[in-house]
Design an enzyme around this catalytic site. Structure first.
Site: not given
Ligand SMILES: NC(=O)C1=CN([C@@H]2O[C@H](COP(=O)(O)OP(=O)(O)OC[C@H]3O[C@@H](n4cnc5c(N)ncnc54)[C@H](O)[C@@H]3O)[C@@H](O)[C@H]2O)C=CC1
Ligand SMILES: O=C([O-])CC(=O)C(=O)O
Length: 329
Positions: A161, A189
């Site tokens: 990410d 996440h």
């Protein structure tokens, strides 16, 4: 002669495994002078495919690959014996239209036995990175089932990410990715994660001074990063694999080496209560490493917008924790 590092990879015959193992074996993670023994773990029906992966590792003749150990998931302690790193990839990926949390009752149970086996068999300095989704909560399950492994050895991956966010900011600003620093992913996440552009820098300056379109930063930027995994599944028909393997490599390097002065990296770790995140949750923070231990970077400020985003992602982590209560010791 340098003693080899033992690195276990679960789900080693899967798509991330196929992008990951050869990079570790080639010396890209621990350097050209550090021998590595790979421990490859798979479910029994995938052991034949794993034999093929081992043959290909042999056929690369990597000077840094000092051995391969294979184990099936009915013999996890053999798989994790004396391992210094355990990379928990093995689990079911989501398909189109699913959220990662939809996998929680499918993948969660894998992590009770994984935690127990790491606890009884791994090296005393073991570090564990959980990648299989939902990775924060799977990490929480494994940590809670591993009484012999201190809580500061557990990580869930948000580096992918972070890299996605860096790339988006670089493209928007026209700067090289190397100029985008201090990009932290907060929380889970998942589609609630908060990529903190307010504390990020571009070319050494606050990102918001370089990209002045705050509506884009608060809107499209965040949602692109939050939904990138789903966009890849939509486009490829399978979840990200090469970029995920790259995120694993970046995470292990970030953990295993001292962080450069002023730099930070993102990973989800066991919260000590910093920034009001409930103690014991596996939540992503800005971190530094001294090569052995991590610290959460203190003193970052968050405006109302940012705090609301952090609160939302932490609330989701608490919900996930409650969903797997029965799997936590
Ligand atoms: N945290 C992150 O940033 C990312 C996480 N992921 C997650 O990583 C996981 C793996 O993804 P892929 O490699 O694409 O999936 P894949 O299906 O290609 O490979 C997974 C492998 O795990 C094996 N496996 C299943 N249960 C296992 C068990 N109990 N023990 C050992 N091995 C087991 C399977 O046989 C398979 O070979 C998924 O849960 C996916 O959602 C994927 C991308 C990024
Ligand atoms: O989106 C998924 O399911 C796979 C993943 O975690 C990612 O690409 O970030």
């Amino acid at each position: 002669m340098t003693a080899p590092i033992r690195v276990a990879v679960t789900g080693a015959a899967g798509q991330i495994g196929y992008s990951l193992l050869f990079r570790i074996a080639s010396g890209q993670v621990f350097g050209p002078d550090q021998p590595v023994i790979l421990h490859l773990v798979e479910i029994p029906p995938a052991m034949s495919a794993l034999d093929g992966v081992e043959m290909e590792l042999d056929d690369c003749a990597f000077p840094t690959l000092a051995g391969v150990v294979k184990a099936d998931s009915d013999h996890l302690e053999d798989g994790f014996a004396d391992c210094n790193y355990v990379l928990c990839v093995g689990s079911v990926p989501r398909g189109k239209g699913m959220e990662r949390s939809d996998l929680i009752r499918i993948n969660g149970p894998i992590f009770t036995s994984t935690g127990q086996a790491i606890s009884s068999a791994a090296a005393s300095d073991v570090r564990v990175l959980v990648v299989g989704n939902p990775c924060n909560t799977n990490c929480l399950i494994a940590m809670n089932n591993a009484p012999n492994v201190p809580n500061d050895r557990w990580y869930a991956m948000t580096m992918l990410d972070q890299n996605r966010a860096i790339s988006q900011l670089a493209q928007k600003s026209g700067q090289p990715v190397s100029e985008v620093t201090n990009m932290t992913i907060w929380g889970n996440h998942s589609a609630t994660q908060y990529p903190d552009f307010y504390n990020a820098k571009i070319d050494g300056k606050p990102a918001t001074e370089v990209i002045t379109d705050e509506a884009w930063l608060q809107g499209e930027f965040i949602s692109t990063v939050q939904k990138r995994g789903a966009a890849i599944i939509q486009a490829r028909g399978a979840s990200s694999a090469a970029s995920a393997a790259n995120g694993i490599i970046d995470t292990v390097k970030a953990i295993a080496n001292p962080t450069a002065a002023g730099a930070t990296f993102s990973a989800a770790v066991c919260s000590d209560g910093s920034y009001g995140v409930d103690e014991g949750l596996i939540s992503s923070f800005p971190l530094t490493s001294d090569g052995k231990n991590w610290s959460i970077v203190q003193g970052q400020s968050h405006n109302e917008f940012a705090q609301a985003k952090i609160d939302a992602t932490v609330a989701e982590l608490k919900e996930e924790r409650d969903t797997v209560k029965d799997l936590l010791k």
